[in-house]
Scaffold this active site. Structure first.
Site, short mmCIF file in Angstrom:
data_model
loop_
_atom_site.label_atom_id
_atom_site.label_comp_id
_atom_site.label_asym_id
_atom_site.label_seq_id
_atom_site.Cartn_x
_atom_site.Cartn_y
_atom_site.Cartn_z
N LEU A 48 0.90 -1.14 0.10
CA LEU A 48 0.03 0.08 0.00
C LEU A 48 1.00 1.17 -0.19
O LEU A 48 1.94 1.11 0.63
CB LEU A 48 -0.85 -0.03 1.25
CG LEU A 48 -2.02 -0.81 1.36
CD1 LEU A 48 -2.85 -0.86 2.56
CD2 LEU A 48 -3.00 -0.64 0.24
N ASP A 49 0.62 2.23 -0.60
CA ASP A 49 1.49 3.46 -0.99
C ASP A 49 1.51 4.08 0.63
O ASP A 49 0.83 3.70 1.32
CB ASP A 49 0.81 4.76 -1.67
CG ASP A 49 0.86 4.24 -2.94
OD1 ASP A 49 1.55 3.23 -3.80
OD2 ASP A 49 -0.12 4.69 -3.91
N GLU A 50 2.53 4.96 0.81
CA GLU A 50 2.88 5.48 1.96
C GLU A 50 1.61 6.34 2.45
O GLU A 50 1.23 6.30 3.93
CB GLU A 50 3.77 6.54 2.03
CG GLU A 50 4.36 7.13 3.12
CD GLU A 50 5.51 8.04 2.97
OE1 GLU A 50 6.01 8.86 4.05
OE2 GLU A 50 6.25 8.20 1.79
N ASP A 51 0.59 7.00 1.44
CA ASP A 51 -0.25 7.64 1.94
C ASP A 51 -1.46 6.76 2.05
O ASP A 51 -2.70 7.37 2.23
CB ASP A 51 -0.38 9.08 1.15
CG ASP A 51 -0.62 8.54 -0.41
OD1 ASP A 51 -0.36 7.54 -0.90
OD2 ASP A 51 -0.94 9.59 -1.24
N SER A 52 -1.59 5.63 1.64
CA SER A 52 -2.68 4.98 1.69
C SER A 52 -2.90 3.98 3.03
O SER A 52 -1.82 3.73 3.57
CB SER A 52 -2.77 3.64 0.48
OG SER A 52 -2.64 4.33 -0.61
#
Length: 192
Positions: A48-52
């Site tokens: 998952l992306d850092e901001d997800s």
């Protein structure tokens, strides 16, 4: 027979889906190992992306990674988008949209998508998204069996509703349920 360990994690906003920082420019990134004392050899299955945020599986069994990442395993996301998403936009998401992957055009596979009429009740994110002065937002559920780089965010942008917040709520038959950000639950195996 090896004694593999498996974990469900609610990945919070601002964490990398890894245990070591491979970045050369910013060394102060938060990593999964800061959330729990995982056994040696534990790896995240997928990313998952850092901001997800949301459900992430971790395991000491490398074979399990292939099974979870296969195209047979559904991944469901709740996505907060900028604006009131329209029925037309949802239908376009369902039938596939063109996005860019690695500099090439890619047509996403058919997927399940629907507007969530009642916004989900997730804990506040550590970084505020924005307030009502910037216009309305809405939520959509998107279920995929593929997982290209930043695919969900690219899909919502392609239909005119950029992603503001993305939370994976399900992988296979495993749900995020009532876990809290940063929460870790050891499990005997994954229900796929």
């Amino acid at each position: 027979m090896p004694d593999f360990k498996h974990f469900k994690l609610f990945k919070p906003y601002g964490y990398l889906s890894q245990f070591e920082n491979n970045q050369t420019t910013r060394k102060n990134k938060k990593k999964l190992g800061e959330l729990y004392d995982f056994p040696e050899g534990t790896m995240a299955i997928g990313r998952l992306d850092e901001d997800s945020e949301g459900l992430l599986f971790l395991t000491t069994d490398g074979q399990m990674s292939e099974i979870v990442r296969s195209k047979k395993t559904e991944k469901e996301y709740y996505v907060q988008v900028d604006g009131e998403i329209t029925l037309d936009a949802v239908e376009r998401l369902q039938s596939g949209v063109e996005i860019g992957i690695g500099g090439e055009k890619y047509l996403t596979k058919d997927c399940q998508a629907f507007r969530l009429e009642i916004p989900p009740n997730f804990p506040e994110r550590s970084k505020k998204i924005r307030d009502e002065r910037h216009g309305p937002t809405s939520w959509v559920s998107i279920t995929l069996t593929e997982g290209k780089f930043r695919q969900v965010k690219k899909m919502t942008a392609a239909v005119g509703f950029p992603t503001l917040r993305l939370i994976r709520i399900r992988i296979g038959k495993e749900f995020l349920d009532d876990m809290q950000p940063g929460g870790v639950v050891p499990v005997p195996s994954f229900s796929l």
